[in-house]
Scaffold this motif. Structure first.
Motif, PDB file in Angstrom:
ATOM      1  N   ALA A   1       0.822  -1.321   0.005  1.00 14.48           N
ATOM      2  CA  ALA A   1      -0.075  -0.110   0.019  1.00 14.48           C
ATOM      3  C   ALA A   1       0.890   1.337   0.089  1.00 14.48           C
ATOM      4  O   ALA A   1       1.409   1.294   1.168  1.00 14.48           O
ATOM      5  CB  ALA A   1      -0.915   0.122   1.111  1.00 14.48           C
ATOM      6  N   ARG A   2       0.723   2.223  -1.183  1.00 17.81           N
ATOM      7  CA  ARG A   2       1.526   3.351  -1.240  1.00 17.81           C
ATOM      8  C   ARG A   2       2.918   3.376  -0.689  1.00 17.81           C
ATOM      9  O   ARG A   2       3.267   3.968   0.300  1.00 17.81           O
ATOM     10  CB  ARG A   2       0.701   4.252  -0.794  1.00 17.81           C
ATOM     11  CG  ARG A   2      -0.715   4.495  -1.185  1.00 17.81           C
ATOM     12  CD  ARG A   2      -1.224   5.918  -0.623  1.00 17.81           C
ATOM     13  NE  ARG A   2      -0.611   7.141  -1.117  1.00 17.81           N
ATOM     14  CZ  ARG A   2      -0.582   7.742  -2.390  1.00 17.81           C
ATOM     15  NH1 ARG A   2      -1.503   7.051  -3.168  1.00 17.81           N
ATOM     16  NH2 ARG A   2       0.031   8.784  -2.839  1.00 17.81           N
ATOM     17  N   PRO A   3       3.778   2.491  -1.226  1.00 19.42           N
ATOM     18  CA  PRO A   3       5.343   2.171  -0.741  1.00 19.42           C
ATOM     19  C   PRO A   3       6.110   3.439  -1.186  1.00 19.42           C
ATOM     20  O   PRO A   3       5.776   4.213  -2.004  1.00 19.42           O
ATOM     21  CB  PRO A   3       5.695   0.990  -1.424  1.00 19.42           C
ATOM     22  CG  PRO A   3       5.029   1.179  -3.046  1.00 19.42           C
ATOM     23  CD  PRO A   3       3.631   1.296  -2.290  1.00 19.42           C
ATOM     24  N   SER A   4       7.105   3.959  -0.424  1.00 18.12           N
ATOM     25  CA  SER A   4       7.834   5.042  -0.606  1.00 18.12           C
ATOM     26  C   SER A   4       9.350   4.553  -0.119  1.00 18.12           C
ATOM     27  O   SER A   4       9.601   4.104   0.864  1.00 18.12           O
ATOM     28  CB  SER A   4       7.425   6.154   0.702  1.00 18.12           C
ATOM     29  OG  SER A   4       8.494   7.179   0.303  1.00 18.12           O
ATOM     30  N   ILE A   5      10.077   4.759  -1.368  1.00 13.42           N
ATOM     31  CA  ILE A   5      11.418   4.230  -1.351  1.00 13.42           C
ATOM     32  C   ILE A   5      12.509   5.330  -1.793  1.00 13.42           C
ATOM     33  O   ILE A   5      11.891   6.522  -2.119  1.00 13.42           O
ATOM     34  CB  ILE A   5      11.707   3.109  -2.280  1.00 13.42           C
ATOM     35  CG1 ILE A   5      11.488   3.599  -3.824  1.00 13.42           C
ATOM     36  CG2 ILE A   5      10.884   2.115  -2.065  1.00 13.42           C
ATOM     37  CD1 ILE A   5      11.517   2.534  -4.801  1.00 13.42           C
ATOM     38  N   ILE A   6      13.698   5.237  -1.172  1.00 15.11           N
ATOM     39  CA  ILE A   6      14.820   6.249  -1.708  1.00 15.11           C
ATOM     40  C   ILE A   6      16.017   5.523  -2.028  1.00 15.11           C
ATOM     41  O   ILE A   6      16.077   4.460  -1.781  1.00 15.11           O
ATOM     42  CB  ILE A   6      14.978   7.043  -0.246  1.00 15.11           C
ATOM     43  CG1 ILE A   6      16.170   8.213  -0.644  1.00 15.11           C
ATOM     44  CG2 ILE A   6      15.631   5.886   0.691  1.00 15.11           C
ATOM     45  CD1 ILE A   6      16.304   9.050   0.714  1.00 15.11           C
TER      46      ILE A   6
ATOM     47  N   GLU B   1       7.379   7.668  -4.616  1.00 18.20           N
ATOM     48  CA  GLU B   1       6.244   7.559  -3.846  1.00 18.20           C
ATOM     49  C   GLU B   1       5.307   6.771  -4.671  1.00 18.20           C
ATOM     50  O   GLU B   1       5.055   7.193  -5.649  1.00 18.20           O
ATOM     51  CB  GLU B   1       5.716   8.757  -3.288  1.00 18.20           C
ATOM     52  CG  GLU B   1       6.723   9.299  -2.191  1.00 18.20           C
ATOM     53  CD  GLU B   1       6.279  10.778  -1.735  1.00 18.20           C
ATOM     54  OE1 GLU B   1       4.896  11.454  -2.132  1.00 18.20           O
ATOM     55  OE2 GLU B   1       6.808  11.349  -0.901  1.00 18.20           O
ATOM     56  N   ASN B   2       4.779   5.869  -4.109  1.00 14.88           N
ATOM     57  CA  ASN B   2       3.763   5.044  -4.894  1.00 14.88           C
ATOM     58  C   ASN B   2       3.846   4.540  -6.176  1.00 14.88           C
ATOM     59  O   ASN B   2       3.123   4.546  -7.109  1.00 14.88           O
ATOM     60  CB  ASN B   2       2.399   5.834  -4.533  1.00 14.88           C
ATOM     61  CG  ASN B   2       0.887   5.100  -5.072  1.00 14.88           C
ATOM     62  OD1 ASN B   2       0.966   3.868  -4.772  1.00 14.88           O
ATOM     63  ND2 ASN B   2       0.129   5.635  -5.802  1.00 14.88           N
ATOM     64  N   PRO B   3       4.895   3.712  -6.275  1.00 16.55           N
ATOM     65  CA  PRO B   3       5.345   3.091  -7.675  1.00 16.55           C
ATOM     66  C   PRO B   3       4.383   1.869  -7.673  1.00 16.55           C
ATOM     67  O   PRO B   3       4.238   1.210  -6.529  1.00 16.55           O
ATOM     68  CB  PRO B   3       6.639   2.736  -7.674  1.00 16.55           C
ATOM     69  CG  PRO B   3       7.280   2.640  -5.954  1.00 16.55           C
ATOM     70  CD  PRO B   3       6.328   3.523  -5.336  1.00 16.55           C
ATOM     71  N   LEU B   4       4.241   1.280  -8.761  1.00 14.09           N
ATOM     72  CA  LEU B   4       3.691  -0.118  -9.235  1.00 14.09           C
ATOM     73  C   LEU B   4       4.724  -1.071  -8.760  1.00 14.09           C
ATOM     74  O   LEU B   4       5.769  -0.956  -9.596  1.00 14.09           O
ATOM     75  CB  LEU B   4       3.041  -0.201 -10.218  1.00 14.09           C
ATOM     76  CG  LEU B   4       2.236  -1.561 -10.557  1.00 14.09           C
ATOM     77  CD1 LEU B   4       1.369  -2.092  -9.453  1.00 14.09           C
ATOM     78  CD2 LEU B   4       1.553  -1.643 -12.027  1.00 14.09           C
TER      79      LEU B   4
END
Length: 439
Positions: free
Chosen positions: A21-26, A90-93
């Motif tokens: 659900a709406r992942p956020s990565i860096i 933010e929010n990639p598939l």
């Protein structure tokens, strides 16, 4: 992580799974492709645009990211960051990748997944360098392959055509970076090309070609004779024109500049210890090339006109330049009595006496012993012919001769007897073709 990011919960690339659900990565951008357009099957007559990049958040994990969308969105997103910068997505598939299909043209990654960006649902933010954790920044100097898994340039040359078409890893020093060359193909597509010369302890000069804008931009940031690169998944080809091996940056290639590895540190020390010598060699090579800007030459002459101008300017020291449309009517490379190569001085580039094998020019910058090393260079005499006549005994020397013939002087002089026979056939048919043209 810097304070501005400490409150945000980022998902590690190793923990990514579909249906999050709406992942956020860096991560740090370690590779990137050019924007490309494709016909939109759903909307006939229109195009969809795409580009890909690769991000990394740990020594062991990196992943490919692809974005599709309208031209303005894709081009704007691509322009917003470069290789070496940090991004928040933010929010990639998150999708499971088809390994055989995905990694044919994209970098091979340890992740079982890929990320897709949507114009309407995903957000990409760029991090300023002072906001980025040093652990992330250090990833830019860590190759994506084992630091010992590479070919030296000498290994590539020694293996020769056995490596033609192979994708391998290379560790080398940047010797020089050519200016980007822009062109238009026959179907009106814009293109670009940049040649980077590499070297290491085993080979003094090796060509690496960049054909996409992103790799050319990356190359412009390197420092000649200082920057060491680890090129993972670079393609090796045999260049028939140059008669040598070359490397080509492709969409799978990930280049790490100044790797923090023992092998790269040894090469970096070698570069520092030999910087003065390689700089001098580069300076000599530049002096031997035509110093005038070829793009400024626009006057077209015939052989007859050149002869008239030469007669008119007899006794004057200044040169004149022009364009001659002609063919080589005499090229004598098979006669054993004809000297086709001579030694040049490494200090000033002038031909040296065979008897002394030392430079006698008063303008040469010799070393303290009064001597400079010498190197072989083509020194050919050719005839040029057009519809108005023939220019006899024209000089064809140095790198221009090598580019014209398609091989270096050392390769030419060290061929086998069988190859010498092939040279004779080449010369015979070349001149026969010239005679046919003149008839």
């Amino acid at each position: 992580m810097a304070n501005s990011f400490s409150a945000q919960n980022f998902i590690a690339l190793s923990d990514l799974r579909p249906n999050l659900a709406r992942p956020s990565i860096i991560g740090m951008v370690i590779g990137k492709t050019d924007v490309k357009g494709f016909p939109d099957r759903k909307n006939i007559g229109s195009e969809r645009y795409t580009f890909s990049f690769t991000i990394r958040d740990s020594p062991t994990y990196f992943i490919n990211v692809t974005s599709w969308g309208k031209e303005d969105y894709i081009k704007s997103l691509s322009r917003s960051f470069r290789v070496g910068e940090c991004v928040i997505i933010e929010n990639p598939l998150v999708q499971t990748k088809e390994i055989e299909k995905e990694e044919k043209f994209n970098p091979t990654t340890p992740s079982s997944y890929k990320l897709l960006l949507s114009e309407n649902h995903s957000v990409v933010r760029i991090c300023s360098s002072y906001q980025v954790d040093m652990k992330l920044l250090s990833l830019l100097h860590l190759p994506i392959r084992d630091s010992r898994d590479y070919y030296s340039l000498g290994d590539i040359v020694a293996n020769g055509q056995n490596l033609d078409g192979r994708i391998i890893n290379v560790l080398a020093i940047v010797r020089s970076i050519g200016d980007p060359k822009y062109f238009t193909t026959s179907d009106r597509r814009k293109g670009q090309r940049c040649e980077v010369k590499l070297y290491d302890e085993t080979e003094p000069s090796f060509a690496m070609l960049c054909w996409d804008n992103e790799s050319i931009l990356l190359a412009q940031s390197w420092i000649p004779r200082e920057t060491v690169i680890f090129a993972a998944d670079i393609r090796i080809n045999f260049d028939k024109f140059r008669n040598c091996m070359t490397a080509t940056v492709i969409s799978k290639t990930i280049i790490t500049a100044n790797p923090d590895t023992p092998e790269a540190n040894i090469l970096s020390n070698f570069a520092r210890e030999n910087a003065e010598a390689t700089a001098l060699d580069d300076e000599i090579e530049a002096q031997l090339k035509e110093s005038i800007n070829l793009q400024t030459i626009v006057d077209v002459y015939t052989v007859e006109q050149l002869k008239a101008l030469a007669l008119k300017n007899e006794g004057k020291t200044y040169p004149f330049y022009g364009i001659l449309y002609a063919y080589i009517s005499t090229l004598n490379i098979d006669n054993e009595t004809v000297k086709i190569a001579r030694n040049r001085c490494s200090g000033c580039g002038y031909f040296v006496s065979e008897a002394s094998n030392t430079c006698t020019s008063p303008f040469c910058n010799k070393d303290s012993s009064g001597h400079k090393s010498v190197f072989l260079s083509f020194d050919l005499m050719i005839d040029l012919t057009d519809h108005t006549g023939t220019l006899h005994s024209c000089s064809l020397t140095g790198t221009v001769a090598e580019e014209t013939l398609g091989f270096t002087v050392n390769i030419f002089l060290n061929v086998s007897e069988c190859s010498k026979f092939e040279k004779q056939l080449f010369s015979m048919f070349f001149q026969r073709g010239s005679r046919n043209l003149s008839s």
